[in-house]
Design a protein around this motif. Structure first.
Motif, mmCIF file in Angstrom:
data_model
loop_
_atom_site.group_PDB
_atom_site.id
_atom_site.type_symbol
_atom_site.label_atom_id
_atom_site.label_comp_id
_atom_site.label_asym_id
_atom_site.label_seq_id
_atom_site.Cartn_x
_atom_site.Cartn_y
_atom_site.Cartn_z
ATOM 1 N N GLN A 215 0.996 -0.801 0.348
ATOM 2 C CA GLN A 215 -0.054 -0.169 0.072
ATOM 3 C C GLN A 215 0.806 1.238 -0.059
ATOM 4 N N GLU A 216 2.080 1.125 0.465
ATOM 5 C CA GLU A 216 3.041 2.591 1.055
ATOM 6 C C GLU A 216 3.800 2.375 -0.582
ATOM 7 N N GLU B 33 1.076 4.330 -2.634
ATOM 8 C CA GLU B 33 0.958 5.412 -2.327
ATOM 9 C C GLU B 33 2.142 5.997 -3.263
ATOM 10 N N GLU C 26 2.002 6.867 -6.793
ATOM 11 C CA GLU C 26 1.099 7.381 -7.547
ATOM 12 C C GLU C 26 0.927 8.735 -7.062
ATOM 13 N N HIS C 27 2.172 9.297 -6.172
ATOM 14 C CA HIS C 27 2.626 10.461 -6.141
ATOM 15 C C HIS C 27 3.342 11.054 -6.723
ATOM 16 N N PRO D 211 4.883 11.020 0.331
ATOM 17 C CA PRO D 211 4.812 12.007 1.727
ATOM 18 C C PRO D 211 5.673 11.398 2.418
#
Length: 330
Positions: free
Chosen positions: A303-304, A307, A310-311, A319
């Motif tokens: 999941q990390e 993310e 996606e960024h 993040p």
């Protein structure tokens, strides 16, 4: 100055209360254990000695300071069954030193009380139960021989019964107490229905398996597997505890699969059944919990990673990281 004295007084009161609580729990567990006893070669012992499980759990929860409460509990149990003699103090030392040895060995290998890893289950079995309880059994049986209560040739049968009884207390009682300490989250309604169904089946099947003249003890293992798969350590150990109690009652009453057996045969059959059942429940639950924790860690990592990708695709900094300033060289 007054604050320091108040703090010291508070610590003293807490220590006294904890010591008394451990002693009372040890004594209560001892009285329960003495309800059902077996006689082998003239010596009386309990197939499951719950106080050893209480002692090890107390040390794991409270730390090494719990040893005084354990020693006091051992003394209370001795006073409840016989008069206090100087030689009985040797038993106090042996029965206190064995749980302390178990605690020190477990702490040395980094034991975690949630029993969420296979290594924790193995450590509880081989270090706390099988290895450390050698001390209490050797001291206790050696004392019986030195005082002339049993013959020297009876050492090994009596020693085996004593050792396995102490080890079973650690294998069955300690995990249950550690679970009760950490049990907080209630089950969902659907899980409660399944738990109730499993409990009803256990209440019907286990007495049948332990009291039937036909050897049906093997019927317990599917229940243990079901409990471990669906309710992890809490389900499997509660099932194992109930089954061990029912098997011990049947063995001491010499009924069901324990009928028409000699005293030594009853001891061997009961201890072998209780031991393999406790090992199955403990280690199977530990393996399942470890696999679930590993899967959750992998899912979080994936999941990390999603993310971060996606960024990066959106041209943003991931993040937790600051965007790079083009005017600064790095």
């Amino acid at each position: 100055m007054v604050g320091i004295r108040d703090l010291e007084l508070r610590r003293t009161v807490v220590f006294a209360v904890q010591t008394l609580a451990v002693a009372v729990c040890y004594y209560g567990a001892g009285r329960l254990g003495l309800i059902r006893r077996l006689v082998v070669e003239g010596a009386v012992f309990t197939p499951i000695w719950p106080p050893t499980g209480v002692a090890v759990a107390s040390l794991l929860i409270l730390g090494l300071r719990a040893w005084l409460g354990i020693a006091l509990g051992v003394l209370l149990v001795i006073l409840s069954i016989t008069t206090l003699r100087p030689v009985a103090l040797v038993n106090v030392v042996g029965n206190t030193a064995a749980p302390v040895c178990a605690y020190l060995l477990l702490r040395k290998v980094g034991f975690r009380t949630d029993l969420a890893r296979l290594r924790d289950g193995l450590a509880l079995v081989f270090l706390a139960a099988l290895t450390s309880m050698l001390l209490s059994a050797s001291v206790g049986v050696g004392l019986l021989i030195l005082t002339g209560k049993i013959a020297a040739e009876s050492f090994w049968p009596v020693w085996l019964g004593w050792w396995v009884g102490d080890a079973m207390g650690v294998l069955i009682v300690t995990p249950v107490l550690l679970l009760l300490r950490t049990a907080r989250r209630p089950l969902l309604l659907s899980r409660w229905k399944e738990a109730a169904g499993l409990a009803v089946i256990c209440l019907a099947l286990v007495p049948l398996a332990t009291r039937s003249t036909v050897s049906l003890l093997f019927l317990v293992y599917p229940l243990l597997i079901w409990a471990a798969l669906r309710f992890l350590l809490a389900g499997s150990m509660l099932c194992a505890l109930f089954t061990s109690v029912m098997a011990t009652i049947a063995a001491t009453d010499r009924i069901g699969p324990f009928a028409r057996l000699s005293r030594i045969e009853v001891m061997i059959k009961l201890q072998a059944f209780n031991g393999t059942m406790a090992l199955t429940a403990l280690l199977l639950s530990a393996v399942i919990m470890e696999q679930r924790n590993t899967r959750r860690s992998v899912e979080r990592a994936c999941q990390e990673l999603v993310e971060v990708l996606e960024h990066l695709t959106a041209g943003e900094a991931p993040p937790g990281r600051q965007p790079r300033d083009p005017d600064r060289g790095g």
